[in-house]
Design a protein around this motif. Structure first.
Motif, short mmCIF file in Angstrom:
data_model
loop_
_atom_site.label_atom_id
_atom_site.label_comp_id
_atom_site.label_asym_id
_atom_site.label_seq_id
_atom_site.Cartn_x
_atom_site.Cartn_y
_atom_site.Cartn_z
N LEU A 258 0.83 -1.21 0.00
CA LEU A 258 0.00 0.00 0.00
C LEU A 258 0.86 1.25 0.00
CD1 LEU A 258 -2.85 -1.10 2.41
CD2 LEU A 258 -3.00 -0.74 -0.05
N TRP B 188 -12.95 -0.19 -1.04
CA TRP B 188 -12.83 -1.53 -0.46
C TRP B 188 -13.83 -2.43 -1.18
CZ3 TRP B 188 -11.24 -1.91 5.28
CH2 TRP B 188 -10.52 -0.76 5.66
N VAL C 206 -7.37 3.55 2.45
CA VAL C 206 -7.70 2.96 1.15
C VAL C 206 -9.04 3.53 0.68
CG1 VAL C 206 -8.35 0.82 -0.03
CG2 VAL C 206 -6.39 0.86 1.55
N CYS D 120 -5.44 -1.36 6.11
CA CYS D 120 -6.13 -0.59 5.06
C CYS D 120 -6.70 0.72 5.60
CB CYS D 120 -7.23 -1.43 4.43
SG CYS D 120 -6.61 -2.73 3.33
#
Length: 330
Positions: free
Chosen positions: A64, A114, A111, A106
């Protein structure tokens, strides 16, 4: 006239092409996700693809960081053509012992999108919303669609007949129509969306976005065996078999990969959902290591090349098909 996507969440607005690159087990890695995002579509990968050895730093955190930094760099250098956002797929099945840890990672990275699979859970949606993310839950029928929205998902991925990997049996037109009778939120359609014409058909049927996976297997950036890519290029819809044997969930696979594993693709036994296992300790027959998933739309894939070429081709086809149909109604 520019596409009106103002009704969609911010993360899904302004895409070059209304499309999500579906998260492909093993295949989708940062290199592919970054290429998809730079080309103007949402790139995605399953969190479980990021597997580190025991005692090592979580690879998901590393991935990430890499994706975010590379896309930030691209956006600074190309302010007029920014990259699309990325998505992470979470397998919500009870056998995924990493889920809680991966949700935390996350959320830390904020993020933006999802994608959840194999179970709709309120706490997963809450984790996404806590960092400003949106949740798209994949479903194979209208009943599961209702349950996902009731539990807090923001949108849906309708996985219809012909989709690669785990897939439903319903016609995409029937599935989208039933969902649109009660749901007007974000809706992506999966199932042989391998051409611009198919993407336009998905939009005409009522979906906001196409969900495309199999064509991206035959790309330079995909983490796929060369023979796998070759089967995609040389295959067509007749080369796909629908089976529950390999994971306990019905899905589409390349017949030649089944044959190479010593089985007859036309005479496969079935397995039930109790055999599903997405944990670190899951064991599969060695012969199944090269059972390769694929959707029915691979006839459109003629060669291996960069992921951006897939997006370019589909964008050109989408525009040409749209203009051709628009002329009929002018």
């Amino acid at each position: 006239m520019p596409r009106d996507d103002s009704h969609l969440p911010h993360a899904l607005q302004g895409l070059r092409l209304p499309m999500i690159g579906s998260p492909l087990f093993i295949i989708s890695v940062p290199k592919l996700v970054i290429a998809q995002c730079k080309a103007g579509i949402v790139g995605a990968f399953p969190a479980l693809n990021a597997r580190e050895a025991e005692g090592e730093h979580p690879l998901l955190d590393t991935w990430l960081t890499e994706i975010r930094e590379e896309l930030d760099r691209h956006n600074q250098e190309n302010p007029d053509h920014p990259a699309a956002p990325y998505a992470v797929n979470q397998i919500v099945h009870r056998s995924n012992g990493r889920l809680e840890r991966d949700l935390e990672i996350c959320a830390k990275h904020e993020v933006p999108i999802w994608i959840t699979s194999l179970g709709a859970r309120v706490e997963v949606n809450e984790a996404a919303h806590s960092c400003g993310g949106i949740v798209l839950h994949d479903i194979i029928n209208n009943t599961f669609a209702r349950k996902a929205i009731e539990k807090g998902a923001d949108g849906l991925v309708a996985v219809a007949a012909g989709a690669g990997g785990h897939a439903g049996q319903q016609s995409p037109f029937a599935l989208v129509r039933e969902i649109r009778e009660w749901f007007d939120g974000p809706l992506a359609l999966s199932g042989s969306i391998a051409t611009g014409e198919a993407l336009l058909a998905a939009r005409a049927a009522g979906a906001d976005l196409g969900y495309t996976g199999s064509p991206f297997i035959a790309t330079d950036e995909a983490n796929a065996d060369a023979d796998y890519k070759k089967m995609i290029v040389e295959g067509g819809a007749e080369d796909i078999v629908y089976s529950s044997l390999f994971t306990g969930v019905w899905g589409n696979y390349l017949k030649d990969s089944v044959r190479k594993a010593g089985m007859d693709p036309d005479n496969l036994p079935t397995a039930d959902a109790s055999s599903m296992n997405f944990g670190q300790d899951r064991e599969k027959p060695k012969a199944w290591k090269t059972i390769w998933g694929s959707g029915q739309g691979i006839g459109a894939v003629k060669s291996v090349g960069p992921a951006s070429a897939i997006v370019d081709r589909m964008a050109e086809e989408y525009l040409a098909a749209g203009r051709k149909l628009a002329a009929e109604f002018s």
